[in-house]
Design an enzyme around this catalytic site. Structure first.
Site, PDB file in Angstrom:
ATOM      1  N   VAL A  26      -4.743   3.056  -1.808  1.00 57.77           N
ATOM      2  CA  VAL A  26      -3.534   2.334  -2.183  1.00 57.77           C
ATOM      3  C   VAL A  26      -3.920   0.889  -2.436  1.00 57.77           C
ATOM      4  O   VAL A  26      -4.702   0.303  -1.676  1.00 57.77           O
ATOM      5  CB  VAL A  26      -2.461   2.401  -1.075  1.00 57.77           C
ATOM      6  CG1 VAL A  26      -1.170   1.725  -1.544  1.00 57.77           C
ATOM      7  CG2 VAL A  26      -2.192   3.834  -0.649  1.00 57.77           C
ATOM      8  N   CYS A  27      -3.399   0.323  -3.514  1.00 55.54           N
ATOM      9  CA  CYS A  27      -3.555  -1.100  -3.783  1.00 55.54           C
ATOM     10  C   CYS A  27      -5.050  -1.479  -3.859  1.00 55.54           C
ATOM     11  O   CYS A  27      -5.823  -0.801  -4.536  1.00 55.54           O
ATOM     12  CB  CYS A  27      -2.792  -1.887  -2.713  1.00 55.54           C
ATOM     13  SG  CYS A  27      -2.490  -3.619  -3.049  1.00 55.54           S
ATOM     14  N   THR A  28      -5.460  -2.520  -3.159  1.00 48.25           N
ATOM     15  CA  THR A  28      -6.854  -2.969  -3.229  1.00 48.25           C
ATOM     16  C   THR A  28      -7.810  -2.092  -2.433  1.00 48.25           C
ATOM     17  O   THR A  28      -9.009  -2.388  -2.387  1.00 48.25           O
ATOM     18  CB  THR A  28      -6.983  -4.433  -2.764  1.00 48.25           C
ATOM     19  OG1 THR A  28      -6.411  -4.559  -1.458  1.00 48.25           O
ATOM     20  CG2 THR A  28      -6.284  -5.373  -3.729  1.00 48.25           C
ATOM     21  N   THR A  34      -5.137  -0.133  -9.384  1.00 46.95           N
ATOM     22  CA  THR A  34      -5.017  -0.953  -8.180  1.00 46.95           C
ATOM     23  C   THR A  34      -3.838  -1.890  -8.383  1.00 46.95           C
ATOM     24  O   THR A  34      -3.113  -1.782  -9.384  1.00 46.95           O
ATOM     25  CB  THR A  34      -6.329  -1.717  -7.906  1.00 46.95           C
ATOM     26  OG1 THR A  34      -6.252  -2.356  -6.627  1.00 46.95           O
ATOM     27  CG2 THR A  34      -6.616  -2.754  -8.986  1.00 46.95           C
TER      28      THR A  34
END
Length: 199
Positions: free
Chosen positions: A109-111, A129
């Site tokens: 998830v995300c970074t 991302t």
């Protein structure tokens, strides 16, 4: 680890992980347990089993350590400020490579995607991302095909989600993929999640 033969999903937690990157997928996957015949089990774990302080101050005590979490069917790696240290942590990157060998689905998830890229696990793959970090992902591994439109990218054994709340969408997608769209809809109704809320 689940002892009932069901799917085992682990969510890694660490200092400065983004809260919703952790608890969004956890909420979806824990709700799935209540609606599924597959007996999925989701648990949180940290490298040493110790409690962590997330990015905005939420303190969380994980259920397990990395050593006792056992084999996973799905590993979820969140993002957040804490990934900046993990991208440059050789021990963490090597641990991820080893876990990857025995884990059918690796999700971020995300970074969290930046950490996967730093470990060489996104080479030549499509991925996404947080929108503020597309360039960082491309810089870490120029072979990654960065998708700037998708909420999540499913590339088979690796699934990446965009920023923060996109982890909820990704987790619902995993429920649909691993069981059925009908069960995913039941989970979405149970948590009263509207993927296109009014603004």
């Amino acid at each position: 680890m689940s002892t009932d033969g069901g799917l085992h999903i682990g969510i890694l937690v660490f200092d400065e992980a983004e809260e919703l990157d952790v608890v969004g997928p956890f909420e979806v996957l824990a709700a799935w347990e209540q609606h599924s015949a597959l007996k999925p089990h989701v648990s949180t774990f940290s490298r040493e089993g110790a409690g962590v302080r997330l990015a905005k101050g939420l303190r969380l005590v994980p259920a397990r350590s990395a050593d006792d979490v056992g084999p996973l069917h799905v590993l979820v790696h969140p993002g957040g400020w804490g990934t900046r240290a993990l991208v440059d942590d050789p021990a963490h990157l090597e641990w991820l490579r080893q876990v990857r060998v025995q884990t059918p689905i690796l999700a971020s998830v995300c970074t969290g995607a930046l950490v996967l890229a730093a470990a060489g696990l996104l080479a030549g793959r499509p991925a996404t991302t947080h929108h503020d970090h597309y360039d960082d992902l491309a810089q870490l591994d120029p072979s990654v095909v960065v998708d700037t439109e998708a909420r999540f990218v499913d590339d088979g054994d690796v699934v990446t989600a965009a920023g923060v709340s996109a982890g909820i969408d990704m987790a619902l997608h995993l429920v649909a993929r691993l069981e059925s769209p009908e069960v995913a809809r039941a989970v979405r109704r149970a948590i009263q999640y509207d993927p296109a809320p009014p603004v």
